[in-house]
Write a protein that holds these residues in place. Structure first.
Motif, PDB file in Angstrom:
ATOM      1  N   THR A   1     -32.272 -25.408  -5.392  1.00 33.81           N
ATOM      2  CA  THR A   1     -32.375 -26.966  -6.100  1.00 33.81           C
ATOM      3  C   THR A   1     -33.598 -26.970  -5.394  1.00 33.81           C
ATOM      4  OG1 THR A   1     -30.961 -27.678  -4.285  1.00 33.81           O
ATOM      5  CG2 THR A   1     -30.263 -27.962  -6.678  1.00 33.81           C
ATOM      6  N   ASN A   2     -34.346 -26.549  -4.705  1.00 35.03           N
ATOM      7  CA  ASN A   2     -35.577 -26.294  -4.011  1.00 35.03           C
ATOM      8  C   ASN A   2     -36.700 -26.402  -4.651  1.00 35.03           C
ATOM      9  OD1 ASN A   2     -37.810 -25.527  -2.317  1.00 35.03           O
ATOM     10  ND2 ASN A   2     -36.653 -25.047  -1.008  1.00 35.03           N
ATOM     11  N   PRO A   3     -37.477 -26.752  -4.162  1.00 33.75           N
ATOM     12  CA  PRO A   3     -38.757 -27.005  -5.649  1.00 33.75           C
ATOM     13  C   PRO A   3     -39.696 -26.076  -5.630  1.00 33.75           C
ATOM     14  CG  PRO A   3     -38.397 -29.325  -4.901  1.00 33.75           C
ATOM     15  CD  PRO A   3     -37.678 -28.358  -4.530  1.00 33.75           C
ATOM     16  N   ALA A   4     -39.916 -25.355  -4.477  1.00 34.79           N
ATOM     17  CA  ALA A   4     -40.294 -24.434  -3.922  1.00 34.79           C
ATOM     18  C   ALA A   4     -40.260 -23.261  -5.050  1.00 34.79           C
ATOM     19  CB  ALA A   4     -40.103 -24.160  -2.413  1.00 34.79           C
ATOM     20  N   TYR A   5     -39.219 -23.322  -5.856  1.00 36.47           N
ATOM     21  CA  TYR A   5     -38.886 -22.243  -6.456  1.00 36.47           C
ATOM     22  C   TYR A   5     -38.494 -22.487  -7.653  1.00 36.47           C
ATOM     23  CZ  TYR A   5     -36.852 -20.287  -2.124  1.00 36.47           C
ATOM     24  OH  TYR A   5     -37.102 -20.105  -0.940  1.00 36.47           O
ATOM     25  N   GLY A   6     -38.732 -23.808  -7.980  1.00 34.76           N
ATOM     26  CA  GLY A   6     -39.392 -23.527  -9.593  1.00 34.76           C
ATOM     27  C   GLY A   6     -37.593 -23.758 -10.707  1.00 34.76           C
ATOM     28  N   TRP A   7     -36.388 -23.129 -10.138  1.00 33.71           N
ATOM     29  CA  TRP A   7     -35.132 -23.094 -10.814  1.00 33.71           C
ATOM     30  C   TRP A   7     -34.393 -24.979 -11.300  1.00 33.71           C
ATOM     31  CZ3 TRP A   7     -34.264 -18.275 -12.718  1.00 33.71           C
ATOM     32  CH2 TRP A   7     -35.005 -17.755 -12.048  1.00 33.71           C
ATOM     33  N   SER A   8     -35.495 -25.718 -11.700  1.00 38.72           N
ATOM     34  CA  SER A   8     -34.300 -26.884 -11.926  1.00 38.72           C
ATOM     35  C   SER A   8     -35.621 -27.309 -13.182  1.00 38.72           C
ATOM     36  CB  SER A   8     -35.215 -28.233 -10.645  1.00 38.72           C
ATOM     37  OG  SER A   8     -34.283 -27.920  -9.486  1.00 38.72           O
ATOM     38  N   ASP A   9     -36.741 -26.953 -13.155  1.00 37.32           N
ATOM     39  CA  ASP A   9     -37.482 -26.846 -13.856  1.00 37.32           C
ATOM     40  C   ASP A   9     -37.003 -25.837 -14.904  1.00 37.32           C
ATOM     41  OD1 ASP A   9     -38.843 -28.567 -13.039  1.00 37.32           O
ATOM     42  OD2 ASP A   9     -40.844 -26.992 -12.894  1.00 37.32           O
TER      43      ASP A   9
ATOM     44  N   THR B   1     -30.767 -29.916 -18.746  1.00 34.52           N
ATOM     45  CA  THR B   1     -30.363 -30.501 -17.377  1.00 34.52           C
ATOM     46  C   THR B   1     -30.697 -29.793 -16.487  1.00 34.52           C
ATOM     47  OG1 THR B   1     -28.542 -31.577 -16.242  1.00 34.52           O
ATOM     48  CG2 THR B   1     -28.083 -29.271 -16.927  1.00 34.52           C
ATOM     49  N   HIS B   2     -31.200 -31.160 -15.037  1.00 34.15           N
ATOM     50  CA  HIS B   2     -31.459 -29.549 -13.649  1.00 34.15           C
ATOM     51  C   HIS B   2     -30.141 -29.604 -13.166  1.00 34.15           C
ATOM     52  CE1 HIS B   2     -30.371 -33.271 -11.651  1.00 34.15           C
ATOM     53  NE2 HIS B   2     -31.235 -33.819 -12.288  1.00 34.15           N
ATOM     54  N   PRO B   3     -30.328 -28.293 -11.935  1.00 32.75           N
ATOM     55  CA  PRO B   3     -29.419 -28.311 -10.839  1.00 32.75           C
ATOM     56  C   PRO B   3     -29.141 -28.993  -9.649  1.00 32.75           C
ATOM     57  CG  PRO B   3     -30.881 -26.564 -10.248  1.00 32.75           C
ATOM     58  CD  PRO B   3     -30.990 -27.181 -11.975  1.00 32.75           C
ATOM     59  N   GLY B   4     -27.637 -29.463  -9.326  1.00 31.88           N
ATOM     60  CA  GLY B   4     -27.571 -30.108  -8.478  1.00 31.88           C
ATOM     61  C   GLY B   4     -26.340 -29.730  -7.564  1.00 31.88           C
ATOM     62  N   GLN B   5     -26.520 -30.181  -6.044  1.00 33.82           N
ATOM     63  CA  GLN B   5     -26.145 -29.875  -4.425  1.00 33.82           C
ATOM     64  C   GLN B   5     -24.267 -30.168  -5.173  1.00 33.82           C
ATOM     65  OE1 GLN B   5     -23.942 -27.599  -2.576  1.00 33.82           O
ATOM     66  NE2 GLN B   5     -26.306 -27.958  -1.640  1.00 33.82           N
ATOM     67  N   VAL B   6     -23.259 -29.520  -5.235  1.00 35.35           N
ATOM     68  CA  VAL B   6     -22.127 -29.593  -5.206  1.00 35.35           C
ATOM     69  C   VAL B   6     -21.410 -29.906  -3.647  1.00 35.35           C
ATOM     70  CG1 VAL B   6     -21.873 -29.171  -7.855  1.00 35.35           C
ATOM     71  CG2 VAL B   6     -21.436 -27.291  -5.674  1.00 35.35           C
ATOM     72  N   VAL B   7     -21.928 -29.427  -3.217  1.00 33.78           N
ATOM     73  CA  VAL B   7     -20.552 -29.016  -1.324  1.00 33.78           C
ATOM     74  C   VAL B   7     -21.181 -29.948  -0.595  1.00 33.78           C
ATOM     75  CG1 VAL B   7     -20.103 -27.421  -0.020  1.00 33.78           C
ATOM     76  CG2 VAL B   7     -20.205 -26.265  -2.540  1.00 33.78           C
ATOM     77  N   TYR B   8     -20.546 -30.478  -0.256  1.00 31.50           N
ATOM     78  CA  TYR B   8     -20.911 -31.821   0.971  1.00 31.50           C
ATOM     79  C   TYR B   8     -20.267 -32.217   1.615  1.00 31.50           C
ATOM     80  CZ  TYR B   8     -23.833 -33.024  -3.480  1.00 31.50           C
ATOM     81  OH  TYR B   8     -24.147 -33.386  -4.585  1.00 31.50           O
TER      82      TYR B   8
END
Length: 287
Positions: A24-32, A40-47
């Motif tokens: 999910t870090n924008p620096a790596y561009g995986w969300s795009d 859809t875009h990924p999200g954190q699942v462990v809180y």
């Protein structure tokens, strides 16, 4: 996950959390990329609210513990006596007995697990520029450290801590090991029948010595690993140093293997109380 202890669950959850942070870090561009390919875009699942937390001060299985120092001394003394007994009777069995005694001492001296110990080679020792008094045995390269599931073994270097370790190791390698049948192998601990000692032999000899001394049956080979961690902590070594020595990724894992004695806690409290009283009675002290 059924059958997993809490520390294992925490390790798994930590790996998932770090992967999601990366994803999910924008620096790596995986969300795009995910949005483009999957809609859809990924999200954190462990809180913090759904992650496994420490439930107790010590989460290790209660029956698993470290040696006390007197127990460890009795165990090593018996191992040495077995060598002398076999040699006095003129038996060739004194060679493997010497090997086993030195092996157990090395496992404790470097905080090694069972497979880490048996897979050591002669070439795994080296110098430590900051510990020249240890000579050729200042560091130990452990090539078969415990790895995460489905991952290759990790490697780590362990620094020699106790001053007796180099002499014990040198005696085995230079004077005794050459008499073993499979000494031409590179294995540090050759067996009577093959180039490397087996796990079953380690367990059976450990249990035989433990039972002969009358020690707690709960003490097993991994107890040497626990004892190393515990005794370093009791001797005042930095916890991060101990963590790195044994190859733990997380301080919480090292804490699980730490089994400080009630005597240590009593001595620690006594030092604090004595220091407090001394400071209170020191001449010139102002309230």
């Amino acid at each position: 996950m059924h059958g997993c202890v809490r520390s294992t669950l925490r390790n798994y959850q930590g790996s998932v959390r770090r992967f999601c942070d990366f994803l999910t870090n924008p620096a790596y561009g995986w969300s795009d990329q995910c949005l483009r390919h999957f809609g859809t875009h990924p999200g954190q699942v462990v809180y913090d609210r759904n992650a496994t937390t420490h439930a107790d001060e010590a989460e290790g299985e209660p029956e698993r513990r470290a040696f006390t120092r007197p127990e460890l001394e009795a165990f090593f003394d018996h191992a040495d006596e077995e060598v002398l007994r076999a040699r006095d009777k003129g038996r060739k069995g004194w060679l493997p007995a010497f090997r086993d005694a030195t092996l157990f001492k090395a496992a404790y001296a470097y905080g090694l697990r069972r497979n880490e110990t048996r897979m050591l080679d002669l070439t795994d020792f080296g110098r430590n520029p900051e510990g020249r008094e240890s000579g050729e045995y200042g560091t130990l390269l452990v090539s078969y450290s415990k790895a995460e599931k489905e991952s290759p073994p990790k490697r780590r270097s362990v620094l020699t801590v106790w001053h007796r370790t180099p002499g014990t190791t040198e005696e085995w390698i230079s004077e005794v090991r050459p008499g073993m049948r499979h000494s031409p192998s590179r294995a540090l601990w050759p067996s009577e029948r093959g180039p490397r000692i087996g796990v079953q032999r380690l367990d059976s000899r450990f249990a035989a010595y433990r039972d002969a001394v009358g020690l707690d049956p709960a003490l097993e080979f991994p107890s040497l690993h626990r004892s190393y961690i515990t005794h370093l902590i009791e001797d005042g070594h930095d916890r991060l140093f101990v963590q790195q020595q044994v190859g733990h990724d997380h301080a919480s894992t090292t804490a699980i293997y730490t089994c400080v004695s009630s005597d240590f806690r009593t001595r620690s409290l006594r030092r604090v109380l004595d220091a407090t009283i001394e400071a209170a009675l020191r001449p010139g002290r102002t309230s």
